[in-house]
Design an enzyme around this catalytic site. Structure first.
Site, PDB file in Angstrom:
ATOM      1  N   ARG A  18       6.175  -1.113 -11.730  1.00 24.30           N
ATOM      2  CA  ARG A  18       7.902  -1.390 -11.161  1.00 24.30           C
ATOM      3  C   ARG A  18       7.611  -2.962 -12.064  1.00 24.30           C
ATOM      4  NH1 ARG A  18      11.243   0.396  -5.568  1.00 24.30           N
ATOM      5  NH2 ARG A  18      10.940  -1.900  -5.570  1.00 24.30           N
ATOM      6  N   GLU A  61      11.908  -3.119  11.645  1.00 31.26           N
ATOM      7  CA  GLU A  61      11.204  -1.273  10.424  1.00 31.26           C
ATOM      8  C   GLU A  61      10.292  -0.702  10.989  1.00 31.26           C
ATOM      9  OE1 GLU A  61       9.617  -3.406   7.119  1.00 31.26           O
ATOM     10  OE2 GLU A  61      10.483  -1.589   6.335  1.00 31.26           O
ATOM     11  N   LYS A  87      -2.224  -7.992  -8.112  1.00 34.82           N
ATOM     12  CA  LYS A  87      -3.302  -8.236  -6.895  1.00 34.82           C
ATOM     13  C   LYS A  87      -2.839  -6.812  -5.441  1.00 34.82           C
ATOM     14  CE  LYS A  87      -3.046  -8.710  -2.464  1.00 34.82           C
ATOM     15  NZ  LYS A  87      -3.653  -7.825  -2.300  1.00 34.82           N
ATOM     16  N   PRO A  88      -3.337  -5.866  -6.089  1.00 37.07           N
ATOM     17  CA  PRO A  88      -2.220  -4.479  -5.041  1.00 37.07           C
ATOM     18  C   PRO A  88      -3.147  -4.691  -3.403  1.00 37.07           C
ATOM     19  CG  PRO A  88      -4.606  -4.074  -6.376  1.00 37.07           C
ATOM     20  CD  PRO A  88      -4.328  -5.203  -6.727  1.00 37.07           C
ATOM     21  N   GLU A 144      10.606  -8.189  -3.454  1.00 39.55           N
ATOM     22  CA  GLU A 144      11.456  -6.959  -2.798  1.00 39.55           C
ATOM     23  C   GLU A 144      10.649  -6.849  -1.150  1.00 39.55           C
ATOM     24  OE1 GLU A 144      13.335  -5.027  -4.198  1.00 39.55           O
ATOM     25  OE2 GLU A 144      13.142  -5.697  -6.308  1.00 39.55           O
ATOM     26  N   LEU A 145      11.238  -6.665   0.076  1.00 36.05           N
ATOM     27  CA  LEU A 145      11.348  -6.963   1.120  1.00 36.05           C
ATOM     28  C   LEU A 145      11.400  -5.625   2.186  1.00 36.05           C
ATOM     29  CD1 LEU A 145      11.570 -10.633   1.592  1.00 36.05           C
ATOM     30  CD2 LEU A 145       9.487  -9.700   0.402  1.00 36.05           C
ATOM     31  N   SER A 147       6.385  -6.481   2.639  1.00 34.92           N
ATOM     32  CA  SER A 147       6.564  -7.316   3.975  1.00 34.92           C
ATOM     33  C   SER A 147       8.320  -8.744   3.737  1.00 34.92           C
ATOM     34  CB  SER A 147       5.983  -7.938   5.886  1.00 34.92           C
ATOM     35  OG  SER A 147       4.738  -8.526   5.407  1.00 34.92           O
ATOM     36  N   TRP A 150       0.447  -1.218   0.635  1.00 34.51           N
ATOM     37  CA  TRP A 150       0.391  -0.033   0.025  1.00 34.51           C
ATOM     38  C   TRP A 150       0.677   1.461  -0.312  1.00 34.51           C
ATOM     39  CZ3 TRP A 150       1.574   1.900   4.641  1.00 34.51           C
ATOM     40  CH2 TRP A 150       1.914   1.846   5.052  1.00 34.51           C
ATOM     41  N   ARG A 160      10.270  11.821   3.589  1.00 33.94           N
ATOM     42  CA  ARG A 160      10.136  10.573   2.081  1.00 33.94           C
ATOM     43  C   ARG A 160       8.633   9.648   2.432  1.00 33.94           C
ATOM     44  NH1 ARG A 160      11.923   6.450  -2.584  1.00 33.94           N
ATOM     45  NH2 ARG A 160      10.487   7.152  -3.743  1.00 33.94           N
ATOM     46  N   SER A 167      16.092   5.766  -5.194  1.00 31.79           N
ATOM     47  CA  SER A 167      15.330   5.001  -5.887  1.00 31.79           C
ATOM     48  C   SER A 167      14.966   5.457  -7.349  1.00 31.79           C
ATOM     49  CB  SER A 167      13.977   5.244  -5.213  1.00 31.79           C
ATOM     50  OG  SER A 167      13.357   5.221  -4.187  1.00 31.79           O
ATOM     51  N   CYS A 191      10.598   1.096   2.691  1.00 31.88           N
ATOM     52  CA  CYS A 191      11.155   0.489   2.850  1.00 31.88           C
ATOM     53  C   CYS A 191      12.468   1.149   2.305  1.00 31.88           C
ATOM     54  CB  CYS A 191      11.232  -0.687   1.742  1.00 31.88           C
ATOM     55  SG  CYS A 191      11.326  -0.350  -0.220  1.00 31.88           S
TER      56      CYS A 191
END
Ligand code: NAP
Length: 492
Positions: free
Chosen positions: A173, A395, A188-189, A264-265, A243, A164, A292, A455, A298
């Site tokens: 991406r 995190e 699947k968002p 991509e965790l 996650s 999200w 940001r 990024s 992440c």
């Protein structure tokens, strides 16, 4: 806030989205008619609802992707690239509508939404250019008897699961390189922010993407709907951003089909400030690396590791800048910090701060949950934080900057690498030899030197260790969607 209290422009932004599943080019309701509520994090109230897919809907989406795969793989690369390029132009043209939609469902201020749109759209343009640059190799075998050819072919149908926090960019991406490579997909968002992806799907169709290439499944029955797809032998690739805990379980599920997998965790980025750093630049960089996306990134700096001789001054300046940020509903044009995405997220950030303070940390600014509606948390700076506090090991995903001190370069690097994560590290120093030692020594997939953001669609984004594997963006990004085939050409 109820739906009726939205402004005209807000209502219009929400109405610009088909609140349904996109399967095989058709907008459909869930097969059992269920819907999923989308909330406004600045009030906790309802915004709208979208279709809540069932297991059968998930299967239908994969059927559509599988059916579309052969024709899509055979579509000329230039045509695939031009669809992406048109989509890029359309997203940029409609930035304001999308920014409002994204802010409504995710909470971040409009300026942050606009920045995400500029970043996220760029993947469409970058991969529109990469689509026509896929090539192979030709060589003579060392013994001269045969010729060796390699060619690249699309991996096949992909499943993409996105988070999200960057509801557009984490999608583009993946979607853009897959489109460029000739793969079809089911996306699947996150259930908290489905509207941005549905909006993008509308644009991709308008840009000319054929039916079945991109299928969107929004669901709250997430594991139940996703697992059968991951275990379906027709699926060839799973790409996930989210996650580490969920990533681990998806890697296990993907073992059955021996899928190509990209993960991509999570991250726990160190931000190291050496005693020779330009302190103004370091504070500017810290603001960017921390604030940001309200810290819900992440790549967010999670641990400020500052030389003991400059730590006090750095902390003072950072607290002054953080404390001056304007907090409020993200749709207000002068707002710099919106609410966090949901109550669970806000409570978890508040708990990390409370625990650190109980363990001896000092609050320089922030640190108190405000009264009133919405999931707000103030920009917060902590010093004297014990290294064992959870705010150091986990995190944070919020606007909280804990400061730790070091005395030697070796100690700084040891502290920076003392985490299971390895996504990105930042360092500020003016010593060129140290710069090399630091970027070589950091156990991360990405490093920012004297800058608080890494990024960039033209660069390979990704992590090592518990931050995952695979790269998105750059020339590496399209490789994740391509298989290399080798042909031995004999009979010469
Ligand atoms: P999350 O809880 O792992 O969710 C990410 C996605 O996975 C969502 O679409 C979620 O669906 C789905 N999901 C959850 N459980 C699942 C299951 N059992 N099977 C299949 N899918 C499942 O992460 P998040 O809270 O949305 O995102 C924050 C995390 O993402 C942070 O750790 C952050 O570091 C990471 N992140 C990493 C990167 C990167 O590039 N490395 C970028 C951005 C974010 P539901 O929404 O329906 O639960």
């Amino acid at each position: 806030m109820s739906i009726s209290s939205l402004s005209g422009a807000e209502q219009q932004a929400i109405e610009s989205v088909h609140p349904r599943l996109l399967i095989g080019g058709e907008w459909r309701d869930a097969s059992d008619g269920a819907t999923l509520l989308v909330e406004d994090p600045s009030t906790g109230g309802p915004l709208t609802s979208v279709a809540d897919a069932t297991v059968a809907d998930g299967a239908a989406a994969l059927d559509a992707a599988v059916a579309a795969q052969p024709d899509w793989a055979a579509t000329p690369p230039r045509e695939r690239g031009e669809i992406l390029r048109r989509a890029f132009d359309m997203v940029i043209e409609r930035t304001e509508e999308l920014a409002l939609l994204m802010t409504l469902e995710m909470g971040k201020p409009l300026a942050e939404s606009r920045a995400e749109i500029a970043y996220g759209a760029e993947f469409l343009r970058w991969f529109s250019e990469e689509a026509v640059r896929v090539s192979g190799r030709y060589s003579v075998a060392p013994n001269g008897a045969t010729r060796l050819l390699t060619l690249k072919q699309p991996v096949g149908p992909c499943l993409m699961i996105t988070p999200w926090n960057f509801p557009l960019a984490m999608g583009t991406r993946k979607i853009a390189p897959a489109v460029a490579a000739g793969c079809t997909m089911v996306v699947k968002p996150a259930s908290l922010t489905p509207l941005t992806m549905l909006w993008l799907a509308g644009v991709m169709r308008e840009a000319g993407l054929p039916d079945g290439v991109l299928n969107i499944v929004t669901t709250s029955r997430t594991g139940e709907v996703m697992e059968p797809l991951i275990r379906d032998p027709r699926l060839r690739k799973l790409t996930f951003t989210g996650s580490t805990a969920v990533g681990r379980s998806l890697v296990e599920q993907s073992a059955e089909g021996l899928l190509r997998v990209s993960m991509e965790l999570g991250g726990n980025a160190p931000f190291v400030v050496f005693d020779d750093a330009d302190l103004d630049a370091a504070v500017d960089g810290a603001m960017l690396a921390k604030m940001r996306n309200i810290g819900e990134a992440c790549t967010a700096a999670n641990r400020f590791i500052v030389h003991e001789s400059v730590a006090q001054e750095f902390g003072r300046r950072l607290a002054e800048r953080m404390g001056a940020l304007r907090v409020g509903r993200g749709t207000g044009d002068d707002v710099e910090v919106g609410p966090l995405v949901e109550q669970k997220q806000r409570d978890s950030v508040a708990e990390l701060v409370t625990e650190a303070v109980d363990a001896g940390a000092t609050v320089l600014t922030g640190g108190e949950v405000p009264d009133g509606a919405g999931w707000f948390y103030p920009p917060t700076v902590l010093t004297d934080v014990p290294l064992t506090a959870r705010v150091a090991t986990e995190e944070i995903f919020g606007p909280v900057a804990p400061i730790f001190t070091f005395s030697t370069e070796e100690e700084a690097l040891r502290m920076a690498n003392d985490t299971e994560y390895g996504l990105v590290g930042y360092a500020f120093t003016r010593d060129h030899a140290r710069v090399v030692r630091v970027y070589e020594g950091l156990e991360t997939g990405m490093v920012g030197i004297n800058q608080g953001i890494v990024s960039n669609p033209a660069a390979p984004f990704g992590g090592v260790k518990a931050s995952g594997f695979g790269r998105e963006g750059g020339s590496e990004g399209i490789e994740e969607y391509l298989e290399t085939k080798y042909v031995g050409l004999g009979g010469l």
